[in-house]
Design a protein around this motif. Sequence first.
Motif, PDB file in Angstrom:
ATOM      1  N   ARG A  19      30.998  36.078  34.108  1.00  0.00           N
ATOM      2  CA  ARG A  19      30.885  36.547  35.354  1.00  0.00           C
ATOM      3  C   ARG A  19      30.313  35.632  36.369  1.00  0.00           C
ATOM      4  O   ARG A  19      30.518  35.783  37.493  1.00  0.00           O
ATOM      5  CB  ARG A  19      30.212  37.813  35.114  1.00  0.00           C
ATOM      6  N   GLN A  52      32.641  33.058  37.363  1.00  0.00           N
ATOM      7  CA  GLN A  52      33.939  33.548  38.156  1.00  0.00           C
ATOM      8  C   GLN A  52      33.452  33.910  39.422  1.00  0.00           C
ATOM      9  O   GLN A  52      34.013  33.695  40.568  1.00  0.00           O
ATOM     10  CB  GLN A  52      34.209  34.809  37.657  1.00  0.00           C
ATOM     11  N   GLU A  89      27.988  37.696  30.516  1.00  0.00           N
ATOM     12  CA  GLU A  89      27.306  37.234  31.860  1.00  0.00           C
ATOM     13  C   GLU A  89      27.595  35.802  32.375  1.00  0.00           C
ATOM     14  O   GLU A  89      27.535  35.495  33.413  1.00  0.00           O
ATOM     15  CB  GLU A  89      25.730  37.327  31.345  1.00  0.00           C
ATOM     16  N   ASP A 133      37.147  44.243  29.608  1.00  0.00           N
ATOM     17  CA  ASP A 133      36.247  43.348  30.243  1.00  0.00           C
ATOM     18  C   ASP A 133      37.094  42.277  30.733  1.00  0.00           C
ATOM     19  O   ASP A 133      36.328  41.256  31.415  1.00  0.00           O
ATOM     20  CB  ASP A 133      34.999  42.757  29.243  1.00  0.00           C
TER      21      ASP A 133
END
Length: 519
Positions: A446, A449, A443, A389
């Motif tokens: 991400r 990011q 979550e 991940d």
Amino acid sequence: MDQSTTPLAERRSVMERASDALSGVADVLHQASGAQLAELMTLVDVLAARAAAARVSVTAEALVRGEVAESGANAHAWVLDHAPSLRQGGASHVAVMATHLADGRRSGVDPVTLDPGSPRGMVAAGVVDGSVTPALATAVLREVERLEPHLTEEAAPTVAGALLDLGVQWGPSMMRRLRPRLLAQYGRAGVLDDLHDRLASSARLSAPSVESGDLTEYQLLMTPEQAAALEAAIGPLSAPAPNEETGERDLRSAGQRRVEALTEVCRRSSALDADGRGSEGAAASSAALHVTVSLTDLEARTGCGEVMGTTASGTVLSPEVLRRIACEAALIPSVLGTAGEEVDLGRVVRLFTRAQRRRLWRRDGGCTYPGCTAPAAWSKAHHVVHWADGGVTDVDNAALLCQRHHTYVHQRRLVAEVRHRPDERGRYVVWDLTSGSYDRHLERLRAEQARHDPPPMTDERLRSLLDALIDDDHDERRWAEAELAWSMDDEPWSEDLTGDVYGEFSIDPTETLDLAPSA
């Protein structure tokens, strides 16, 4: 009244009344108190034991008189014909003991009355008075027959008595476990050593019987020495381990705890071998496993991986199992691209080095799961954010976990916060024990990011950057160069725009470019 003088006709009448009394007894049990139920249970047990003894005596009498022979059947068949309930099991034991009694009486040596001190006399006496079941009696006689050639002459009755006492209390299986101790105490000189020498040639561990992703079956036979070594190794590890800090109970069955303990012992042995041979690099890992898995499946936690190159070849492993193994073993993947081509073959990836593991030993001290006291030597380095991940192989993304809690963390998908300074309880690693906390953490990562990712490299954006690169304004050129570098670090350029995937882009600022759309 002396029961031995009670006429047969009167005894038969009493037995018939007892049979009638037991018939339908379930319909009246509601009338009994709790204490009376216990008394009834004991009375019924006595009746059943004496009935079992009477079966043997009746069959022995029929054998002595020749009734069994005249019927054209053997003792076993005769019992089955006249005691139909024994067709469900137990007829052979009644026949064997009845034959034993009948043979003694025919030869003039009744084992009950004439030879009560012999092993056979002791067993027969127990059967006749109902204290020993026919099944236990045959088991004791077989055991005595097996042991007798190896015992000193005077020890046979003592051994038979010990076997009977233990069998009456705990059953035949417990009785057989006494064999080595009896040989050690009452056997002839050297007999136990000879037995162990013979056992060594029969000990074996079968090759695994693999049924894809189902359980793998082994057959294992061990000598007493080998079994003692195994139990010494897995015994302490297989004890129930409730967590006093979190209040979690250990819900694993005894069999599950034992197999996990055996697996842990094997892992530690592999780790010792690797530590002795390896270097400070990632290859110094606890185990090596070759698998094939598609890149898409590995990233998305779908599909499966397949073991290669060992006796377990063909075993299918789920993506979550692969991710868990990846924390602690040298997972040597043949990662397949979306079209099935091999894009990475035989490269050991994302493992913590020995130096990193030693640093974790010093920092964490042992398993970091709340309430666990497993020492560092029993623990593995776990990626807090898994390498699949995007997690890095860094001590700031690592936590020591024992095998049990490593599995638990993956199953419940838990995440931890790794701190640079310990909290008030001295912990560098603080776990979020809420189920699914890892997914929620991903979550958030991400989403964060995505806010910092460069915009996609569209035709319009590329044209604006190229215009800025040849602009006279120095700040504009610096901005364009930074934007291009940022984009190229994150994604490949489109081949129809650059002519070369991941190619270097350079441009002479003095060159005039015609970027006007073609007519």
